[in-house]
Design an enzyme around this catalytic site. Structure first.
Site, PDB file in Angstrom:
ATOM      1  N   GLU A   4      39.356  40.277  45.548  1.00  0.00           N
ATOM      2  CA  GLU A   4      39.885  40.643  44.224  1.00  0.00           C
ATOM      3  C   GLU A   4      40.775  41.889  44.265  1.00  0.00           C
ATOM      4  O   GLU A   4      40.906  42.585  43.272  1.00  0.00           O
ATOM      5  CB  GLU A   4      38.729  40.816  43.228  1.00  0.00           C
ATOM      6  CG  GLU A   4      38.020  39.505  42.882  1.00  0.00           C
ATOM      7  CD  GLU A   4      37.369  39.514  41.499  1.00  0.00           C
ATOM      8  OE1 GLU A   4      37.535  40.481  40.734  1.00  0.00           O
ATOM      9  OE2 GLU A   4      36.670  38.528  41.184  1.00  0.00           O
ATOM     10  N   GLU A  11      21.373  11.485  49.056  1.00  0.00           N
ATOM     11  CA  GLU A  11      21.125  10.071  49.378  1.00  0.00           C
ATOM     12  C   GLU A  11      19.657   9.698  49.138  1.00  0.00           C
ATOM     13  O   GLU A  11      19.357   8.663  48.534  1.00  0.00           O
ATOM     14  CB  GLU A  11      21.448   9.777  50.847  1.00  0.00           C
ATOM     15  CG  GLU A  11      22.891   9.980  51.246  1.00  0.00           C
ATOM     16  CD  GLU A  11      23.149  11.398  51.786  1.00  0.00           C
ATOM     17  OE1 GLU A  11      22.623  12.365  51.192  1.00  0.00           O
ATOM     18  OE2 GLU A  11      23.885  11.528  52.776  1.00  0.00           O
ATOM     19  N   ASP A  32      38.847  51.849  39.804  1.00  0.00           N
ATOM     20  CA  ASP A  32      38.425  50.992  38.685  1.00  0.00           C
ATOM     21  C   ASP A  32      36.940  51.102  38.347  1.00  0.00           C
ATOM     22  O   ASP A  32      36.528  50.679  37.276  1.00  0.00           O
ATOM     23  CB  ASP A  32      38.727  49.519  38.993  1.00  0.00           C
ATOM     24  CG  ASP A  32      40.215  49.223  39.007  1.00  0.00           C
ATOM     25  OD1 ASP A  32      40.993  50.178  38.811  1.00  0.00           O
ATOM     26  OD2 ASP A  32      40.584  48.061  39.211  1.00  0.00           O
ATOM     27  N   ARG A  81      28.980  36.942  36.114  1.00  0.00           N
ATOM     28  CA  ARG A  81      28.433  36.920  34.751  1.00  0.00           C
ATOM     29  C   ARG A  81      28.728  35.583  34.077  1.00  0.00           C
ATOM     30  O   ARG A  81      28.918  35.502  32.872  1.00  0.00           O
ATOM     31  CB  ARG A  81      28.973  38.100  33.944  1.00  0.00           C
ATOM     32  CG  ARG A  81      28.595  39.444  34.586  1.00  0.00           C
ATOM     33  CD  ARG A  81      28.812  40.648  33.717  1.00  0.00           C
ATOM     34  NE  ARG A  81      30.193  41.082  33.585  1.00  0.00           N
ATOM     35  CZ  ARG A  81      30.883  41.771  34.506  1.00  0.00           C
ATOM     36  NH1 ARG A  81      30.331  42.068  35.676  1.00  0.00           N
ATOM     37  NH2 ARG A  81      32.131  42.142  34.280  1.00  0.00           N
ATOM     38  N   SER A 102      44.383  49.357  35.118  1.00  0.00           N
ATOM     39  CA  SER A 102      44.557  47.898  35.226  1.00  0.00           C
ATOM     40  C   SER A 102      43.659  47.142  34.252  1.00  0.00           C
ATOM     41  O   SER A 102      43.431  45.946  34.416  1.00  0.00           O
ATOM     42  CB  SER A 102      44.282  47.437  36.658  1.00  0.00           C
ATOM     43  OG  SER A 102      42.925  47.635  36.974  1.00  0.00           O
ATOM     44  N   ALA A 162      45.277  39.493  39.101  1.00  0.00           N
ATOM     45  CA  ALA A 162      45.925  39.345  37.796  1.00  0.00           C
ATOM     46  C   ALA A 162      47.202  40.181  37.837  1.00  0.00           C
ATOM     47  O   ALA A 162      47.155  41.361  38.203  1.00  0.00           O
ATOM     48  CB  ALA A 162      44.991  39.855  36.700  1.00  0.00           C
TER      49      ALA A 162
END
Ligand code: NAP
Length: 336
Positions: free
Chosen positions: A263, A47, A195, A202, A163, A149
């Site tokens: 995730e 504002e 993983d 990124r 994966s 996913a």
């Protein structure tokens, strides 16, 4: 208001723990004479930036603000005072700011001073852009967005735990835009071990605070050679937390982290779903089939007994990303 919301979005990644706010000042002759948006580091609110641009042209005009202006002395003087001093006669703001210091008080201050206040315009959009902030203000807990996913047969990995990658490049690029919107990113210890992910933002877009990477589980499961541990030594923050999910979320809240992108994997996702602590869900569904009874499904945990008890999503959106479908929505936990 559409322009005020567009301006507000320019602050994504740079306002937390404050809200996204945009403002457009329109003169009595209906010209746009000032525009502004909030950035945490700049101290000036949307504002005051828009009013400074407008100067005398604001007198007798209208201010479109994407969120209720505040009437208290915080890091900045009250925006309601600035609107009154500039001679604004009408304020259009879709929703209340649920911060207890602000809620309803901004509108009341303006009305008491004789300003016409109109609420409700584009309220759905205004609520959505600040969904994490509003949830945090209402509950004291971070907003949890579960993102996974999956293949067409609902698997998040193959029977060997592989994966990489379930989804295509367009979905993967969009995940970085999603990470950019969040204060923290969280995975279970199983995913960290299997993983060896990096879990950084990124997107290439500016952010005020580094994305905090959170692993839930025993620290002993994190290898000193893992990307998470190695990059933590180089300055990408990493936190390992244990215990019940509520206290884990409270720990993040105490650090003023208002939003978490969860995730996976399926173990931690199942615990969050069972506990009713997921506020938003996004699945990237890839047109692939991996099969295998031993390949993990998206959501572990206890699950429900009857299809009628399934957590249904509301306000569902479907976007095509390359060959994948991105399906998102908000789980409804109470039936009826
Ligand atoms: N497609 C995708 O989007 C996606 C995303 C992520 C992962 N994945 C895949 O999912 C698989 C891993 O899933 P997962 O179910 O094995 O692992 P996970 O959900 O990542 O981790 C589960 C582990 O987290 C720890 N944990 C969970 N809640 C806890 C709590 N409240 N307190 C302390 N520790 C807690 C436990 O570790 P302890 O057993 O040590 O106690 C548990 O075994 C991998 O194959 C990975 O590739 C796929």
């Amino acid at each position: 208001m559409a322009r005020a919301l567009e301006l507000a979005r320019k602050g994504v990644g740079q306002v937390s723990p404050g809200p996204l706010v945009g403002c457009v000042v329109v003169s009595p002759g209906r010209d746009i004479v000032g525009e502004g948006f909030y950035l945490f580091e700049e101290l000036n609110h949307a504002e005051t930036i828009a009013l400074a641009q407008a100067g005398e042209k604001a007198r007798g005009g209208t201010a479109y603000v994407s969120l209720e202006p505040h009437a208290h002395h915080g890091r900045t003087p009250p925006c309601t005072d600035a609107l009154l001093a500039a001679g604004i006669k009408r304020v259009v703001a879709p929703i209340e700011d649920l911060n207890p210091k602000v809620s309803g008080k901004g509108f009341a201050h303006l009305r008491a001073a004789g300003v016409e206040v109109q609420t409700g315009l584009m309220a759905g959009e205004a609520t959505q852009i600040n969904e994490a902030y509003l949830h945090f203000m209402q509950t004291g807990l971070p907003f949890v967005h579960l993102k996974l996913a999956v293949t067409l047969d609902g698997k998040i990995a193959t029977r060997t735990g592989d994966s990489r990658w379930v989804s295509g490049p367009e979905s993967l690029a969009h995940v970085h835009e999603l990470r950019h919107e969040y204060d923290a990113i969280m995975i279970g210890a199983g995913t960290a071990a299997l993983d060896d992910p990096l879990l950084t933002d990124r997107s290439g877009l500016p952010r005020r605070r580094s994305l905090l990477r959170v692993v839930v589980g025993d620290r002993s499961r994190l290898s000193p050679e893992s990307q998470l541990v190695k990059t933590a030594a180089e300055g990408a923050p990493l936190l390992v937390l244990n215990g019940d999910l509520h206290s884990i979320l409270k720990e993040l809240a105490a650090r003023s982290l208002q939003s978490v992108l969860l995730e996976g994997g399926s173990g931690i996702a199942g615990e969050f779903v069972d506990a009713g602590l997921v506020n938003k869900v996004t699945f990237f569904v890839a047109p692939k089939i991996v099969g295998g009874i031993a390949a993990p499904g998206a959501i572990g945990g206890r699950g429900v007994e009857k299809m009628a008890d399934a957590f249904e999503l509301e306000r569902v959106q479907v976007v095509q990303r390359g060959k994948d479908l991105e399906i998102s929505g908000y789980p409804r936990y109470t039936k009826g």
